[in-house]
Scaffold this motif. Structure first.
Motif: not given
Length: 460
Positions: A37, A46, A52, A62, A73, A75
């Motif tokens: 990351y 992504w 992925r 993601k 996405s 996170g």
């Protein structure tokens, strides 16, 4: 010191046990194509399905397709950090537990994008650390809109809104990740990238951090702007350089007997690269000019480093150094104190005791870097560039005034740090620092300073 060692031992064992258990819980090997990351989360992309593979449960959030060239996405990151310091604020140790929690959503529709990140930052322990940048209950960490386009020779990215930003080696403008509340800016920003070069210009204000909920409003009287260019001169990272201009307008500052509104400009050049034999180098040259009230500003700075990667072991040995000007006459209505506005405050150590102003420093260090484990040991020797000026501490406050001491030698800071990446998501860090107080520092602390910190970070 005995209580520091005992607390550090138990916290270190607890952190390592937590990391080991988490590592065993994630049995599936990490695909080599999956990147780590990014330190600044909006730099992640992504949209590529190869990133992925689906073996990680967090892959599901993601990339959530919404239609042609449109997706969401999600996170976040959670960090728990404990710090114990002895020797700075009197006979009692300062024991603080920090919690940082960040969640973001990233929405893409064709060339348009919206990125929003919210943060909750908490500090339990010393009351002095409960104010920003230690604590900020709940606020907008980042929120911007972005437009991007590409031609045959360049890519254009324009962002408007609150955003994190680091420039170059992060020595002078950074995200301030070591503190609990990271640094963000309210900016309009344009980045143009071509083959072997990158140019960006920006302008805006610095948010005013307040401890409450949704109260970090733009501070319109605290302005920041600049132009930053990077050019690769030779291939394979052998020689590159940065040239930059940064400007800052602050409503009220004080340097000794001089106070008032500050408008300061900085011109800088950074030359860096590495040889095929494993020698890495970096050199900064800086000049600052402007005004504080009715006084003129004229300051300078030099910084650099050399590192050698060893061919027979995963070791990197090197030395870093700074020479940053200080003021030689408090009564001449001229300010010669170099000031770094948004530096990486953990550049020397996880204990940010000395600020990069009025400074000579030499920092020999050695790093051991494997894929999952990093170790670093180093010692920084601090001296005042001008004994007529103060020793400064973050964020630029006076630690030792010239009235308290005229000694040039401030002290030496020995640091040992450990980083362990247990999984793709989980990172454990620990650091111990001992400051051997020199004549200047001892007038304030009266003794040496000890620091132990440990932090565990979960990112997804």
């Amino acid at each position: 010191m005995r209580s520091l060692s005992r607390s550090g031992f138990f916290l270190g064992v607890a952190g390592l046990l937590g990391v080991s258990l988490a590592a065993r819980a994630e049995d599936v090997p990490e695909p080599r194509s999956v990147p780590r990351y990014a330190a600044i989360r909006y730099l992640e992309d992504w949209s590529d399905p190869l990133l992925r593979p689906g073996e990680d449960p967090f892959d599901r959030v993601k990339y959530i397709p919404l239609g042609e060239r449109a997706y969401l996405s999600f996170g976040g990151q959670h960090r728990l950090r404990y710090e114990l310091t002895e020797g700075l604020d009197g006979p009692q140790s300062e024991s603080v537990l920090f919690s940082r929690n960040l969640l973001h959503v990233d929405a893409h529709v064709g060339p348009l994008r919206a990125f929003v990140q919210l943060g909750g930052h908490y500090a339990l322990g010393a009351p002095a650390r409960d104010e920003p940048p230690g604590s900020d209950l709940f606020d907008v960490q980042q929120a911007f809109v972005e437009w991007s386009a590409a031609s045959q020779k360049a890519r254009f990215v324009a962002r408007v809104g609150r955003q994190e930003m680091s420039l170059g080696s992060t020595r002078w403008v950074s995200t301030r990740d070591g503190t609990n509340v990271r640094q963000a800016f309210d900016l309009a920003r344009l980045t143009v990238t071509g083959e072997g070069w990158n140019v960006e210009g920006f302008g805006g204000v610095v948010p005013r951090l307040v401890r409450g909920v949704f109260d970090d409003a733009p501070s319109w009287r605290s302005r920041f702007w600049g132009l930053y260019a990077t050019v690769a001169v030779l291939p394979r990272k052998q020689l590159s350089f940065d040239a930059f201009y940064l400007g800052r307008d602050r409503p009220s500052v004080t340097y000794g007997a001089v106070e008032g509104r500050e408008v300061r400009h900085m011109l800088g050049l950074r030359v860096f690269g590495q040889t095929e034999g494993g020698l890495e180098y970096i050199v900064h040259a800086l000049a600052q000019a402007g005004t504080v009230g009715d006084a003129d500003v004229l300051a300078w700075g030099l910084a650099g480093g050399l590192w050698q990667r060893l061919s027979f072991a995963p070791l990197r040995v090197g030395v870093r150094g700074d020479a940053l000007s200080g003021d030689r006459n408090a009564d001449d209505r001229r300010v010669s104190t170099f000031h770094a506005w948004f530096p990486n405050q953990t550049f020397f150590s996880a204990l940010p005791l000395i600020y990069p102003s009025n400074l000579y420093e030499a920092h020999p260090l050695v790093q051991w870097d494997l894929d999952a484990v990093t170790l670093e040991a180093g010692c920084v020797f601090f001296f005042r560039q001008s004994v007529q000026d103060a020793v400064y501490t973050p964020p630029g406050d006076v630690l030792v005034s010239p009235m308290d001491s005229r000694a040039r030698y401030t002290g030496a800071q020995l640091s040992l740090s450990l980083g362990y990446r247990a999984t793709r998501h989980l990172m454990f860090n620990a650091e111990y620092s001992h400051v051997f107080a020199g004549p200047a520092l001892r007038t304030v602390t009266g003794r040496d300073v000890d620091f132990f910190g440990t932090w565990t970070t979960f990112t997804y």
